[in-house]
Design a protein around this motif. Structure first.
Motif, PDB file in Angstrom:
ATOM      1  N   LEU A 234       1.026  -1.044  -0.054  1.00  0.00           N
ATOM      2  CA  LEU A 234      -0.113  -0.083  -0.122  1.00  0.00           C
ATOM      3  C   LEU A 234       0.838   1.399   0.083  1.00  0.00           C
ATOM      4  N   SER A 235       2.040   1.183   0.599  1.00  0.00           N
ATOM      5  CA  SER A 235       2.903   2.348   0.610  1.00  0.00           C
ATOM      6  C   SER A 235       3.573   2.645  -0.641  1.00  0.00           C
ATOM      7  N   LEU A 236       3.862   1.410  -1.320  1.00  0.00           N
ATOM      8  CA  LEU A 236       4.284   1.563  -2.677  1.00  0.00           C
ATOM      9  C   LEU A 236       3.281   2.221  -3.537  1.00  0.00           C
ATOM     10  N   THR A 237       2.220   1.618  -3.464  1.00  0.00           N
ATOM     11  CA  THR A 237       1.034   2.103  -4.105  1.00  0.00           C
ATOM     12  C   THR A 237       0.792   3.720  -3.926  1.00  0.00           C
ATOM     13  N   ALA A 238       1.004   4.082  -2.904  1.00  0.00           N
ATOM     14  CA  ALA A 238       0.875   5.377  -2.542  1.00  0.00           C
ATOM     15  C   ALA A 238       1.951   6.258  -3.032  1.00  0.00           C
ATOM     16  N   ALA A 239       3.212   5.736  -3.097  1.00  0.00           N
ATOM     17  CA  ALA A 239       4.412   6.414  -3.454  1.00  0.00           C
ATOM     18  C   ALA A 239       4.294   6.422  -4.919  1.00  0.00           C
ATOM     19  N   ARG A 240       3.559   5.709  -5.658  1.00  0.00           N
ATOM     20  CA  ARG A 240       3.649   5.823  -6.878  1.00  0.00           C
ATOM     21  C   ARG A 240       2.528   6.784  -7.614  1.00  0.00           C
ATOM     22  N   GLY A 348      -0.269   4.914   3.124  1.00  0.00           N
ATOM     23  CA  GLY A 348      -0.328   3.284   2.830  1.00  0.00           C
ATOM     24  C   GLY A 348      -1.049   2.618   4.044  1.00  0.00           C
ATOM     25  N   ARG A 349      -2.221   2.942   4.032  1.00  0.00           N
ATOM     26  CA  ARG A 349      -2.764   2.377   5.124  1.00  0.00           C
ATOM     27  C   ARG A 349      -4.419   2.409   4.645  1.00  0.00           C
ATOM     28  N   THR A 350      -5.239   1.445   4.989  1.00  0.00           N
ATOM     29  CA  THR A 350      -6.486   1.089   4.411  1.00  0.00           C
ATOM     30  C   THR A 350      -7.325   2.239   4.936  1.00  0.00           C
ATOM     31  N   GLY A 351      -7.988   2.891   4.004  1.00  0.00           N
ATOM     32  CA  GLY A 351      -8.818   4.142   4.480  1.00  0.00           C
ATOM     33  C   GLY A 351      -8.276   5.301   4.701  1.00  0.00           C
ATOM     34  N   LEU A 352      -6.701   5.289   4.812  1.00  0.00           N
ATOM     35  CA  LEU A 352      -6.110   6.611   5.060  1.00  0.00           C
ATOM     36  C   LEU A 352      -5.232   7.038   3.773  1.00  0.00           C
ATOM     37  N   GLU A 353      -5.737   6.660   2.562  1.00  0.00           N
ATOM     38  CA  GLU A 353      -5.033   6.924   1.425  1.00  0.00           C
ATOM     39  C   GLU A 353      -4.974   8.541   1.186  1.00  0.00           C
ATOM     40  N   GLU A 354      -5.798   9.179   1.695  1.00  0.00           N
ATOM     41  CA  GLU A 354      -5.808  10.668   0.968  1.00  0.00           C
ATOM     42  C   GLU A 354      -5.412  11.452   2.376  1.00  0.00           C
ATOM     43  N   THR A 355      -5.197  10.777   3.690  1.00  0.00           N
ATOM     44  CA  THR A 355      -4.903  11.605   4.711  1.00  0.00           C
ATOM     45  C   THR A 355      -3.716  12.838   4.271  1.00  0.00           C
ATOM     46  N   PRO A 356      -4.140  14.179   4.960  1.00  0.00           N
ATOM     47  CA  PRO A 356      -2.978  15.097   5.012  1.00  0.00           C
ATOM     48  C   PRO A 356      -1.769  14.659   5.602  1.00  0.00           C
ATOM     49  N   TYR A 357      -0.780  15.136   5.214  1.00  0.00           N
ATOM     50  CA  TYR A 357       0.617  14.981   5.781  1.00  0.00           C
ATOM     51  C   TYR A 357       1.279  16.414   6.029  1.00  0.00           C
ATOM     52  N   PRO A 358       1.100  17.057   6.880  1.00  0.00           N
ATOM     53  CA  PRO A 358       1.637  18.525   7.179  1.00  0.00           C
ATOM     54  C   PRO A 358       3.104  18.468   7.611  1.00  0.00           C
ATOM     55  N   GLN A 359       3.630  17.202   7.955  1.00  0.00           N
ATOM     56  CA  GLN A 359       4.877  17.145   8.379  1.00  0.00           C
ATOM     57  C   GLN A 359       5.816  17.242   7.331  1.00  0.00           C
ATOM     58  N   ALA A 360       5.483  16.987   6.182  1.00  0.00           N
ATOM     59  CA  ALA A 360       6.377  17.282   4.888  1.00  0.00           C
ATOM     60  C   ALA A 360       6.601  18.783   4.732  1.00  0.00           C
ATOM     61  N   ALA A 361       5.463  19.822   5.085  1.00  0.00           N
ATOM     62  CA  ALA A 361       5.712  21.038   4.748  1.00  0.00           C
ATOM     63  C   ALA A 361       6.539  21.588   6.020  1.00  0.00           C
ATOM     64  N   TYR A 362       6.482  21.061   6.953  1.00  0.00           N
ATOM     65  CA  TYR A 362       7.090  21.667   8.387  1.00  0.00           C
ATOM     66  C   TYR A 362       8.559  21.264   8.107  1.00  0.00           C
ATOM     67  N   LEU A 363       8.995  20.075   7.917  1.00  0.00           N
ATOM     68  CA  LEU A 363      10.279  19.900   7.734  1.00  0.00           C
ATOM     69  C   LEU A 363      10.977  20.426   6.441  1.00  0.00           C
TER      70      LEU A 363
END
Length: 412
Positions: A234-240, A348-363
């Motif tokens: 699932l993580s690979l799919t999200a990365a793609r 890459g988690r079932t049901g969380l495929e569109e979850t926001p990830y603000p950590q990326a902008a912060y770092l």
């Protein structure tokens, strides 16, 4: 001398699928005749030539005979008497065993067009079993065309299983495995490549570290998919969805290998799995001769993806250490790759495929803050040597502290 368009160009033309390369087979010619016509030789094992104007590959029709295990165990035979049908018969899949005459007429002796219509990946003949690379190629084509509804024919999957059982896959050369794997990572559905290998038993031979993750549980409140192997795919799919960079894709796939080594009495938690992952990632990269740049990113993501997820909880000093480990001032692209892989892990988690990830902008903002503090200004103030290094560190920490406060104040 007759020449025919063959292979992927014919297949993808019929599918209406984009293609860029065109390969040709020449029937009724000798190497001497090709040279006289101005073609340039490039083949080592069998005669392949480059067209003097287009640069496209023209191969003499050939047959092959198995002489030893593995990919390289073949003797090739070329002769002006070899027919097009004999050349096509040695190919892997029926959809790759079609040819086209210069006027566009299709030559399809093994039912490739019917299999395209039925969306089947089916082997041409039993000669398929002589070349273990074909197991990887079928898995890669499954990954490429999965979104179109293609599937591996049952008889071909059975043949692939028998090849694995006979030990043929164990003879694959590392460089060839990586070449096919890297191409598969960039296909439309890269997870299908690994699922297909798993179905025929080849994953346990080629990538046992990934195979070991399947069946290992994780806490359902954090990982609704539960299974560690499924999470890796699932993580690979999200990365793609985020990137076609094979460095990012490999890092997303391998980031949790250490979870397979979690003691049974600690499951489903995976304390210190990051440290357990590192030697396994190194092991995979060493065994498959994976390039250094892929290895470095995969190690960084395996080591620090949890720190990335907890970015808002980290002290400024810990954030600075993370950025320094990633060498972001000299290699800003590596931070971007790292953040993409960590975002893919979070999604890459079932049901969380569109979850926001603000950590990326912060770092990324933290990296920008650190980059603003340059040694030249401090050197102009008289700092040098160890004192310069200490002053740089202090100013960067101050910038990160101010950033942390800004983010805290802006959080509802």
């Amino acid at each position: 001398m007759n020449y025919y368009l063959v292979g992927g160009a014919v297949r993808d033309k019929l599918l209406g699928y984009p293609f860029t390369e065109r390969d040709w087979v020449v029937v009724g010619a000798s190497p001497e005749q090709m040279l006289e016509a101005g073609f340039r030789p490039v083949g080592k094992d069998f005669p392949v030539f480059l067209h003097p104007q287009t640069g496209e590959e023209y191969a003499l029709a050939r047959t092959e005979r198995k002489t030893a295990p593995g990919y390289g165990g073949f003797v090739f035979h070329t002769d002006s008497d070899i027919t097009l049908e004999e050349d096509l018969r040695r190919r892997d899949l029926t959809i790759n065993a079609m040819a086209e005459e210069p006027d566009g007429t299709l030559i399809d002796p093994y039912g490739g067009r019917d299999d395209l219509q039925q969306k089947l990946l089916r082997h041409v003949s039993d000669a398929f079993s002589e070349d273990p690379v074909r197991v990887l190629r079928v898995a890669r084509f499954a990954a490429r065309y999965h979104h179109l509804g293609f599937r591996v024919a049952p008889e071909t999957m059975a043949l692939m299983r028998s090849m694995v059982a006979a030990g043929e896959v164990a003879h694959l050369v590392a460089e060839r495995v990586w070449k096919e794997m890297e191409r598969a990572l960039r296909e439309a559905s890269p997870d299908v490549f690994f699922l297909t290998l798993r179905e025929c038993g080849a994953l346990a031979v080629i990538l046992p570290e990934l195979e070991a993750l399947f069946g290992v549980p994780q806490p359902p409140q954090h990982h609704p998919e539960i299974d560690c192997g499924l999470h890796a795919l699932l993580s690979l799919t999200a990365a793609r969805r985020l990137s076609d960079d094979s460095e990012v894709l490999l890092a997303a796939l391998l980031h949790d290998l250490g979870k397979a080594l979690t003691p049974a009495d600690e499951l489903p938690r995976h304390i210190a799995h990051e440290a357990r992952s590192l030697p396994l990632v190194e092991q995979v990269c060493e065994r498959l001769a994976i390039p250094k740049r892929h290895r470095e990113l995969a190690i960084a993501v395996a080591r620090d993806h949890t720190n990335c997820h907890r970015a808002f909880e980290l002290k400024p000093a810990t954030v600075l250490q993370l950025l320094q480990r990633l060498d972001v001032l000299r290699r800003p692209q590596k931070l971007q790759q790292f953040l993409l892989a960590c975002t893919a892990d979070a999604r890459g988690r079932t049901g969380l495929e569109e979850t926001p990830y603000p950590q990326a902008a912060y770092l990324q903002a933290a990296c920008d803050c650190v980059a603003q503090v340059q040694p030249q200004a401090l050197m102009a103030q008289g700092y040098e040597g160890a004192a310069l290094g200490k002053a740089l560190q202090q100013q960067r920490l101050q910038q990160l502290q101010e950033l942390k406060l800004r983010y805290k104040d802006s959080t509802p």
